[in-house]
Design a protein around this motif. Structure first.
Motif, mmCIF file in Angstrom:
data_model
loop_
_atom_site.group_PDB
_atom_site.id
_atom_site.type_symbol
_atom_site.label_atom_id
_atom_site.label_comp_id
_atom_site.label_asym_id
_atom_site.label_seq_id
_atom_site.Cartn_x
_atom_site.Cartn_y
_atom_site.Cartn_z
ATOM 1 N N GLY A 145 45.981 30.161 35.237
ATOM 2 C CA GLY A 145 46.302 29.315 36.385
ATOM 3 C C GLY A 145 45.076 28.663 37.004
ATOM 4 O O GLY A 145 43.961 29.170 36.887
ATOM 5 N N ARG A 146 45.308 27.546 37.669
ATOM 6 C CA ARG A 146 44.211 26.836 38.340
ATOM 7 C C ARG A 146 44.405 26.775 39.853
ATOM 8 O O ARG A 146 43.484 26.420 40.573
ATOM 9 C CB ARG A 146 44.068 25.418 37.781
ATOM 10 C CG ARG A 146 43.494 25.397 36.357
ATOM 11 C CD ARG A 146 43.159 23.993 35.895
ATOM 12 N NE ARG A 146 42.510 23.985 34.596
ATOM 13 C CZ ARG A 146 41.196 24.113 34.404
ATOM 14 N NH1 ARG A 146 40.393 24.256 35.453
ATOM 15 N NH2 ARG A 146 40.687 24.087 33.188
ATOM 16 N N GLU A 147 45.584 27.102 40.341
ATOM 17 C CA GLU A 147 45.804 27.110 41.786
ATOM 18 C C GLU A 147 45.159 28.352 42.389
ATOM 19 O O GLU A 147 45.234 29.450 41.834
ATOM 20 C CB GLU A 147 47.291 27.081 42.102
ATOM 21 C CG GLU A 147 47.978 25.782 41.728
ATOM 22 C CD GLU A 147 49.412 25.759 42.222
ATOM 23 O OE1 GLU A 147 49.715 26.462 43.209
ATOM 24 O OE2 GLU A 147 50.227 25.040 41.616
ATOM 25 N N THR A 148 44.522 28.165 43.544
ATOM 26 C CA THR A 148 43.791 29.278 44.160
ATOM 27 C C THR A 148 44.005 29.313 45.667
ATOM 28 O O THR A 148 44.407 28.317 46.281
ATOM 29 C CB THR A 148 42.275 29.157 43.894
ATOM 30 O OG1 THR A 148 41.780 27.930 44.475
ATOM 31 C CG2 THR A 148 41.963 29.177 42.411
ATOM 32 N N LEU A 149 43.724 30.471 46.235
ATOM 33 C CA LEU A 149 43.613 30.625 47.684
ATOM 34 C C LEU A 149 42.143 30.851 48.016
ATOM 35 O O LEU A 149 41.462 31.602 47.323
ATOM 36 C CB LEU A 149 44.429 31.835 48.161
ATOM 37 C CG LEU A 149 45.940 31.823 47.942
ATOM 38 C CD1 LEU A 149 46.542 33.094 48.534
ATOM 39 C CD2 LEU A 149 46.566 30.590 48.554
ATOM 40 N N PRO A 150 41.629 30.223 49.075
ATOM 41 C CA PRO A 150 40.225 30.433 49.429
ATOM 42 C C PRO A 150 40.016 31.841 49.979
ATOM 43 O O PRO A 150 40.865 32.380 50.690
ATOM 44 C CB PRO A 150 39.970 29.370 50.500
ATOM 45 C CG PRO A 150 41.314 29.134 51.111
ATOM 46 C CD PRO A 150 42.308 29.289 49.991
ATOM 47 N N LEU A 151 38.890 32.439 49.634
ATOM 48 C CA LEU A 151 38.553 33.755 50.164
ATOM 49 C C LEU A 151 37.297 33.700 51.019
ATOM 50 O O LEU A 151 37.299 34.159 52.159
ATOM 51 C CB LEU A 151 38.369 34.769 49.029
ATOM 52 C CG LEU A 151 37.995 36.188 49.464
ATOM 53 C CD1 LEU A 151 39.050 36.765 50.407
ATOM 54 C CD2 LEU A 151 37.816 37.090 48.244
ATOM 55 N N SER A 152 36.212 33.133 50.501
ATOM 56 C CA SER A 152 34.973 33.088 51.275
ATOM 57 C C SER A 152 34.072 31.971 50.764
ATOM 58 O O SER A 152 34.101 31.627 49.575
ATOM 59 C CB SER A 152 34.238 34.429 51.174
ATOM 60 O OG SER A 152 33.028 34.396 51.915
ATOM 61 N N VAL B 213 53.953 43.431 31.793
ATOM 62 C CA VAL B 213 53.289 43.311 33.088
ATOM 63 C C VAL B 213 53.139 41.825 33.377
ATOM 64 O O VAL B 213 52.271 41.155 32.819
ATOM 65 C CB VAL B 213 51.909 43.998 33.095
ATOM 66 C CG1 VAL B 213 51.265 43.876 34.471
ATOM 67 C CG2 VAL B 213 52.046 45.472 32.702
ATOM 68 N N ALA B 214 53.991 41.303 34.219
ATOM 69 C CA ALA B 214 53.955 39.881 34.557
ATOM 70 C C ALA B 214 53.144 39.678 35.824
ATOM 71 O O ALA B 214 53.127 40.537 36.717
ATOM 72 C CB ALA B 214 55.372 39.355 34.756
ATOM 73 N N PRO B 215 52.449 38.556 35.928
ATOM 74 C CA PRO B 215 51.714 38.266 37.167
ATOM 75 C C PRO B 215 52.640 38.248 38.369
ATOM 76 O O PRO B 215 53.779 37.766 38.295
ATOM 77 C CB PRO B 215 51.120 36.877 36.899
ATOM 78 C CG PRO B 215 51.057 36.759 35.407
ATOM 79 C CD PRO B 215 52.245 37.504 34.901
ATOM 80 N N ASP B 216 52.179 38.778 39.461
ATOM 81 C CA ASP B 216 52.932 38.814 40.717
ATOM 82 C C ASP B 216 52.496 37.631 41.564
ATOM 83 O O ASP B 216 51.374 37.614 42.073
ATOM 84 C CB ASP B 216 52.653 40.134 41.432
ATOM 85 C CG ASP B 216 53.384 40.245 42.771
ATOM 86 O OD1 ASP B 216 54.000 39.253 43.199
ATOM 87 O OD2 ASP B 216 53.308 41.328 43.386
ATOM 88 N N PRO B 217 53.342 36.614 41.749
ATOM 89 C CA PRO B 217 52.932 35.414 42.490
ATOM 90 C C PRO B 217 52.662 35.677 43.964
ATOM 91 O O PRO B 217 52.035 34.858 44.629
ATOM 92 C CB PRO B 217 54.116 34.455 42.302
ATOM 93 C CG PRO B 217 55.276 35.342 41.991
ATOM 94 C CD PRO B 217 54.721 36.502 41.235
ATOM 95 N N GLY B 218 53.116 36.813 44.493
ATOM 96 C CA GLY B 218 52.844 37.123 45.894
ATOM 97 C C GLY B 218 51.617 37.966 46.107
ATOM 98 O O GLY B 218 51.211 38.214 47.255
ATOM 99 N N LEU B 219 50.982 38.395 45.018
ATOM 100 C CA LEU B 219 49.845 39.314 45.143
ATOM 101 C C LEU B 219 48.651 38.644 45.805
ATOM 102 O O LEU B 219 47.966 39.264 46.628
ATOM 103 C CB LEU B 219 49.463 39.848 43.760
ATOM 104 C CG LEU B 219 48.295 40.834 43.723
ATOM 105 C CD1 LEU B 219 48.599 42.072 44.558
ATOM 106 C CD2 LEU B 219 47.982 41.221 42.270
ATOM 107 N N ALA B 220 48.382 37.376 45.459
ATOM 108 C CA ALA B 220 47.203 36.701 46.004
ATOM 109 C C ALA B 220 47.228 36.680 47.531
ATOM 110 O O ALA B 220 46.213 36.967 48.187
ATOM 111 C CB ALA B 220 47.103 35.281 45.454
ATOM 112 N N ALA B 221 48.369 36.361 48.112
ATOM 113 C CA ALA B 221 48.474 36.311 49.574
ATOM 114 C C ALA B 221 48.292 37.696 50.179
ATOM 115 O O ALA B 221 47.659 37.841 51.240
ATOM 116 C CB ALA B 221 49.831 35.724 49.979
#
Length: 307
Positions: free
Chosen positions: A31-38, A261-269
């Motif tokens: 994936g290329r979509e991201t959430l900013p962390l720091s 084991v599928a990626p969890d789309p809610g894990l990033a948040a």
């Protein structure tokens, strides 16, 4: 050895690290979509860290290139990240010997087991495994510490030889957070594993913590894991957690096996919500850094005099 100018530049706050990097996709899910962390790291230098929105893997963005990382780890890492020279200091040896003893006890392998330590550093686990009667080999690209380990009689390769193995066990303690493509490396290691062999992986746990987000980041750690992303990495390489071994979050022993084991789309948040997002300026002004700094200094002094 790193130049004094480059070493000093690594401690100048609010300046970027000397690398260009590349904007890559996530090495686990693509994936290329991201959430900013720091936007900073523990030295208050400019370093962008993001969380993959698809699977939750934390990564540096842009990611250093293969050549940039190879140069950093070969010539600058020990002095820049660990503030040590060409020989491991006593505090390092005290900690790695204690960790090596715990790892030997956890693995519990029979005498004669053929074991590879990937990222073997100065060789304390190689030495401990040899005392347990195991046939030990290490992989360590860092010239200074691999030379130290060879001086103690250890077999250490600069990279995994094509003909290596097969191994009864492969261990990697606090290594995979440093790798540009941890999945490719893990697949390479699994290929050198016996069918009934096991893989020990331990990485820093980037789960919920009271420390500020930036204070848990540094250029040396290009990826960050929580238990879910470590298991996802292992599954992509054909590994599943081995129930015969106790697990401690991001320290786990794996065996060959297929797992859905599928990626969890809610894990990033959820990962981002577990970070303390205070700003560097507020942290510095509140003297929130003082107590942890004193604790680290106290630990360094204690371990420097430990027998």
């Amino acid at each position: 050895m790193p130049s004094l100018a480059r070493l000093a530049a690594g401690f100048i706050p609010l300046t970027p690290y000397a690398y260009q990097g590349r904007a890559d996709a996530c090495c686990i899910c693509g994936g290329r979509e991201t959430l900013p962390l720091s936007a900073h790291d523990r030295r208050l230098k400019r370093l962008t860290t993001v969380i993959c929105a698809g699977c939750g893997l934390i990564r540096t963005d842009p990611m250093p290139t293969e050549a940039e990382l190879a140069d950093y780890y070969r010539h600058h890492y020990r002095a820049d990240y660990q503030l040590v020279g060409r020989s491991p200091p006593r505090r390092h040896l005290a900690r790695t010997r204690a960790e090596a003893a715990r790892r030997v006890a956890l693995m519990g392998l029979p005498a004669g087991a053929h074991v590879l330590d990937y990222g073997s550093g100065s060789g304390e686990f190689l030495e401990a495994g040899a005392r347990a009667g195991w046939r030990m080999e290490g992989v360590e690209p860092g010239e200074a510490y691999s030379t130290h380990a060879r001086g103690q009689g250890a077999v250490v390769h600069p990279r995994l030889p094509p003909e290596a193995g097969p191994f009864d066990a492969i261990t990697a303690h606090h290594v995979f957070e440093h790798l540009r493509d941890p999945l490719a490396v893990l697949r390479e290691l699994v290929a050198a594993l016996k069918p009934e062999g096991v893989v020990y992986l331990s990485v820093p746990d980037m789960g919920p913590n009271r420390r500020p987000a930036f204070d848990r980041l540094h250029f040396a750690h290009v990826h960050g894991f929580v238990p879910e992303t470590l298991d996802l990495l292992a599954a992509q390489a054909g590994l599943v957690p081995d129930p015969r071994f106790p697990r401690e979050r991001t320290t786990s022993v794996y065996a060959r096996g297929e797992a859905v084991v599928a990626p969890d789309p809610g894990l990033a948040a959820r990962i981002r919500a577990g970070f303390n997002m205070t700003t560097p300026l507020r942290h510095v002004a509140s003297f929130g850094w003082l107590a942890p700094t004193l604790r680290r200094l106290s630990r360094d002094v204690r371990d420097s005099f430990r027998p």
